[in-house]
Design a protein around this motif. Structure first.
Motif, short mmCIF file in Angstrom:
data_model
loop_
_atom_site.label_atom_id
_atom_site.label_comp_id
_atom_site.label_asym_id
_atom_site.label_seq_id
_atom_site.Cartn_x
_atom_site.Cartn_y
_atom_site.Cartn_z
N ALA A 111 0.83 -1.21 0.00
CA ALA A 111 0.00 0.00 0.00
C ALA A 111 0.86 1.26 0.00
CB ALA A 111 -0.94 0.00 1.21
N LEU A 112 1.92 1.27 0.81
CA LEU A 112 2.81 2.43 0.86
C LEU A 112 3.54 2.63 -0.47
CD1 LEU A 112 4.33 1.89 4.42
CD2 LEU A 112 2.86 3.78 3.74
N VAL A 113 4.05 1.55 -1.02
CA VAL A 113 4.76 1.63 -2.31
C VAL A 113 3.82 2.08 -3.41
CG1 VAL A 113 5.98 0.30 -4.07
CG2 VAL A 113 6.51 -0.07 -1.65
N LEU A 114 2.59 1.57 -3.41
CA LEU A 114 1.61 1.96 -4.41
C LEU A 114 1.36 3.47 -4.35
CD1 LEU A 114 -0.51 1.22 -6.56
CD2 LEU A 114 -2.12 0.79 -4.70
N GLY A 115 1.24 4.00 -3.14
CA GLY A 115 1.05 5.44 -3.00
C GLY A 115 2.21 6.24 -3.55
N TYR A 251 -8.92 8.29 -4.00
CA TYR A 251 -10.01 7.33 -4.16
C TYR A 251 -9.70 6.32 -5.26
CZ TYR A 251 -13.45 9.37 -0.97
OH TYR A 251 -14.13 9.77 0.16
N GLY A 252 -9.10 6.79 -6.35
CA GLY A 252 -8.74 5.88 -7.44
C GLY A 252 -7.68 4.88 -7.02
N THR A 253 -6.68 5.34 -6.28
CA THR A 253 -5.62 4.45 -5.80
C THR A 253 -6.18 3.41 -4.84
OG1 THR A 253 -4.01 6.25 -6.01
CG2 THR A 253 -3.35 4.34 -4.71
N SER A 254 -7.05 3.85 -3.94
CA SER A 254 -7.65 2.93 -2.97
C SER A 254 -8.52 1.90 -3.68
CB SER A 254 -8.48 3.71 -1.94
OG SER A 254 -7.67 4.60 -1.22
N LEU A 255 -9.27 2.35 -4.69
CA LEU A 255 -10.11 1.42 -5.45
C LEU A 255 -9.25 0.40 -6.17
CD1 LEU A 255 -13.04 0.79 -6.26
CD2 LEU A 255 -12.71 2.25 -8.27
N PHE A 256 -8.14 0.85 -6.74
CA PHE A 256 -7.21 -0.06 -7.41
C PHE A 256 -6.65 -1.07 -6.41
CE2 PHE A 256 -2.90 -1.31 -8.59
CZ PHE A 256 -3.07 -1.72 -9.91
N PHE A 257 -6.30 -0.61 -5.23
CA PHE A 257 -5.75 -1.51 -4.21
C PHE A 257 -6.76 -2.59 -3.84
CE2 PHE A 257 -5.02 -2.83 0.16
CZ PHE A 257 -3.67 -3.14 0.15
N VAL A 258 -8.02 -2.17 -3.63
CA VAL A 258 -9.05 -3.13 -3.21
C VAL A 258 -9.36 -4.13 -4.32
CG1 VAL A 258 -11.47 -3.39 -2.54
CG2 VAL A 258 -10.07 -1.59 -1.50
N LEU A 259 -9.60 -3.61 -5.54
CA LEU A 259 -10.05 -4.49 -6.61
C LEU A 259 -8.92 -5.32 -7.22
CD1 LEU A 259 -12.58 -2.19 -8.52
CD2 LEU A 259 -13.01 -3.84 -6.68
N VAL A 260 -7.74 -4.73 -7.32
CA VAL A 260 -6.63 -5.43 -7.99
C VAL A 260 -5.73 -6.15 -6.98
CG1 VAL A 260 -4.62 -5.19 -9.49
CG2 VAL A 260 -6.67 -3.81 -9.93
N PHE A 324 -2.43 -2.87 12.91
CA PHE A 324 -1.27 -3.23 12.11
C PHE A 324 -1.56 -3.39 10.62
CE2 PHE A 324 -0.25 -4.60 16.41
CZ PHE A 324 1.07 -4.19 16.56
N ASN A 325 -2.82 -3.33 10.22
CA ASN A 325 -3.13 -3.58 8.80
C ASN A 325 -4.03 -2.47 8.26
OD1 ASN A 325 -3.08 -5.16 6.39
ND2 ASN A 325 -5.12 -5.92 6.85
N LEU A 326 -3.57 -1.24 8.39
CA LEU A 326 -4.35 -0.08 7.95
C LEU A 326 -3.94 0.30 6.52
CD1 LEU A 326 -4.09 1.94 11.28
CD2 LEU A 326 -5.97 0.48 10.52
N ASP A 327 -4.41 -0.48 5.56
CA ASP A 327 -4.01 -0.28 4.17
C ASP A 327 -4.42 1.10 3.65
OD1 ASP A 327 -3.02 -2.92 4.12
OD2 ASP A 327 -5.01 -3.70 3.63
N GLY A 328 -5.66 1.50 3.93
CA GLY A 328 -6.14 2.80 3.47
C GLY A 328 -5.35 3.94 4.07
N THR A 329 -5.03 3.83 5.35
CA THR A 329 -4.25 4.86 6.02
C THR A 329 -2.84 4.95 5.43
OG1 THR A 329 -5.50 4.49 8.05
CG2 THR A 329 -3.40 5.66 8.26
N CYS A 330 -2.25 3.80 5.09
CA CYS A 330 -0.91 3.80 4.49
C CYS A 330 -0.91 4.51 3.14
CB CYS A 330 -0.41 2.36 4.34
SG CYS A 330 0.04 1.57 5.90
N ILE A 331 -1.92 4.23 2.33
CA ILE A 331 -2.02 4.91 1.03
C ILE A 331 -2.16 6.41 1.24
CG2 ILE A 331 -3.45 5.18 -1.03
CD1 ILE A 331 -4.19 2.22 -0.77
N THR A 334 1.26 8.20 2.36
CA THR A 334 2.25 8.44 1.29
C THR A 334 1.75 9.50 0.32
OG1 THR A 334 1.30 6.51 0.17
CG2 THR A 334 3.35 6.18 1.36
N LEU A 335 0.45 9.46 -0.02
CA LEU A 335 -0.09 10.47 -0.93
C LEU A 335 0.00 11.86 -0.33
CD1 LEU A 335 -1.15 8.05 -2.61
CD2 LEU A 335 -3.30 9.30 -2.89
N ALA A 336 -0.38 11.99 0.96
CA ALA A 336 -0.36 13.30 1.61
C ALA A 336 1.06 13.83 1.76
CB ALA A 336 -1.03 13.21 2.98
N ALA A 337 2.00 12.96 2.15
CA ALA A 337 3.39 13.39 2.33
C ALA A 337 3.99 13.89 1.02
CB ALA A 337 4.22 12.25 2.90
#
Length: 481
Positions: A111-115, A251-260, A324-331, A334-337
């Protein structure tokens, strides 16, 4: 796959019995998610048409979320303790624990790398040219920044251990309560037979706590209405256009993470992500309306149990995943930073971005259970790396409310998948049952998903084994399927 299933008679809490019979089919207008959806739509209308009235409805949403937070840490405690006490031995609990942590670390890293990749490709912050010296930080944002700057990458480790057990519950610190619950569950297994009464008492306490939760959940539509009316009324739909590109990227990145990403993970265990999302629609709507994933934690555990995940596994993986598994928060982090860096024209080399990623791997694990935790973690991360101006987080402060729904939705999806994966990895997932339930076939539920119930009976049985070699005595409270 056959597995031990503890079941209860729905008429008398805690009474041993056969599998819970299928509940009477509810009419569409009596189902909770319908009223939550109605509350969300009504909140949007009120907030858009009468902004000041929408802002005044903030106490409705806050009160509901506070009611959930009031009960969520005790529920996490009893769920984790009974989950550990319900496994065959400490070796099994440890195996489930380390497998969960390995999976959590892999997925949050992805999730972090994707962001990072998305922000380097799309670069939504280019062209903003924000003057850091002109950014005025006040109010709540300043409090978050001050707290974040006082923390370092190591703060996650020091915050893990509470200075007071009562304080951890009083402050609603999910991570600290989780740490104490794990120690307490292990202690029950080590004590063995003398701890049977303690385990049984915790189970009965859990039944009462879940009954309290059932009462509170009746207010979910009102809470969703107030929270959505406030969000739209205060920030307005116009706010979505001012930083619309960043919101769309998130939202697009999160949707990609969930679906893909999660879709591939589900395919590996031979299940379908789209069917899972449909199955979890009630919980996702509640999260959308309240902007909090905590509101559905017990329901997620129950839903996973009905999918064929043993309660001992779901009771450990889901609450642990909330820290320990906050995928949305991780995305989001990285996006905000990187958005702040791009908007303030701060160049980050590849090495500096890897350093940012390394810090986030630690700091993101503490982003749960505390108001403003996402911003505190973001401020702590930027302060630690030292390259990006911390005051720049004010650039995304105004739209954080619109981002929180997506963070919470992604977190719930990630933890639901995690529970299935760990159960499959352990070889205890009833995959046939999962396929039938996800396909919409009529399968007698093991617990009523509309009203979650406490873990039943497994803990005292398992706790009776004083070590890894002596088997637990058989107690007729468990039925074997």
């Amino acid at each position: 796959m056959a597995q031990a299933i503890a079941t209860t008679d729905p008429g008398t809490p805690g009474t041993p019995g056969a599998a819970v019979p299928p509940p009477a089919r509810r009419r569409w207008y009596s189902q909770l998610y319908v009223w939550v959806l109605a509350g969300i739509l009504a909140g949007i209308v009120v907030g858009a048409a009468w902004p000041s009235a929408g802002e005044d409805l903030k106490p409705l949403g806050d009160t509901f979320v506070n009611a959930i937070k009031m009960i969520i840490t005790p529920i996490i405690f009893v769920t984790v303790v009974t989950g550990i006490a319900g496994v065959d031995n400490l070796r099994s609990a440890g195996r489930i624990g380390w497998k969960s942590l390995v999976y959590f670390e892999i997925l949050t890293t992805i999730a972090l790398v994707l962001g990072l990749v998305v922000m380097n490709v799309l670069r939504p912050g280019d062209g903003v040219h924000a003057d850091v010296g002109a950014i005025h930080v006040t109010g709540t944002a300043q409090e978050y920044i001050d707290k974040g700057e006082s923390q370092g990458w190591w703060h996650f480790l020091t915050d893990l251990v509470p200075s007071s057990i009562v304080g951890a519950f009083a402050e609603g610190d999910v991570l600290q309560v989780l740490f104490f619950a794990v120690l307490f569950g292990i202690a029950i297994k080590l004590v063995g037979r003398p701890a049977l009464g303690v385990a049984a008492g915790i189970e009965k306490t859990g039944q009462v706590l879940f009954s309290v939760l059932r009462i509170v959940m009746y207010a979910a539509p009102v809470g969703a209405f107030g929270a959505m009316a406030f969000t739209v009324g205060k920030y307005g739909l116009d706010t979505l256009t001012s930083l619309g590109k960043l919101i769309a990227v998130f939202y697009g990145t999160s949707l990609f993470f969930v679906l893909v990403v999660l879709g591939v993970v589900m395919a590996i265990i031979r299940l379908n992500i789209f069917q899972l999302l449909r199955y979890m629609k009630d919980e996702l709507l509640i999260v959308l309306g309240t902007s909090s994933s905590e509101t559905v934690l017990p329901r997620v555990v129950t839903k996973m149990e009905n999918l064929g995940v043993p309660r001992q596994v779901a009771g450990l993986t889901v609450p642990t995943g909330y820290s320990f598994n906050l995928d949305g928060t991780c995305i989001y982090l990285t996006l905000a930073a990187l958005y702040v860096a791009q908007a303030t024209d701060t160049a980050l080399s590849f090495g500096q971005q890897l350093g940012l990623l390394g810090v986030l791997l630690l700091t993101s694990k503490g982003a749960a259970g505390v108001t403003g935790s996402g911003f505190i973690v973001l401020a702590a991360t930027l302060s630690t790396v030292g390259h990006v101006p911390v005051a720049g987080i004010m650039l995304v402060f105004g739209i954080d409310k619109f981002m929180s729904e997506c963070r919470a939705l992604t977190n719930v999806c990630g933890n639901s998948v995690a529970s299935l994966v760990v159960a499959s990895w352990e070889g205890v997932l009833d995959r046939d049952r999962a396929r039938k339930v996800l396909a919409g076939e009529k399968v007698p539920p093991l617990a009523d998903p509309e009203f979650p119930t406490a873990p039943a009976s497994g803990a005292p049985d398992a706790a009776a084994a004083p070590d890894d070699h002596e088997p637990a005595p058989k107690v007729p409270a468990a039925a074997t399927a």
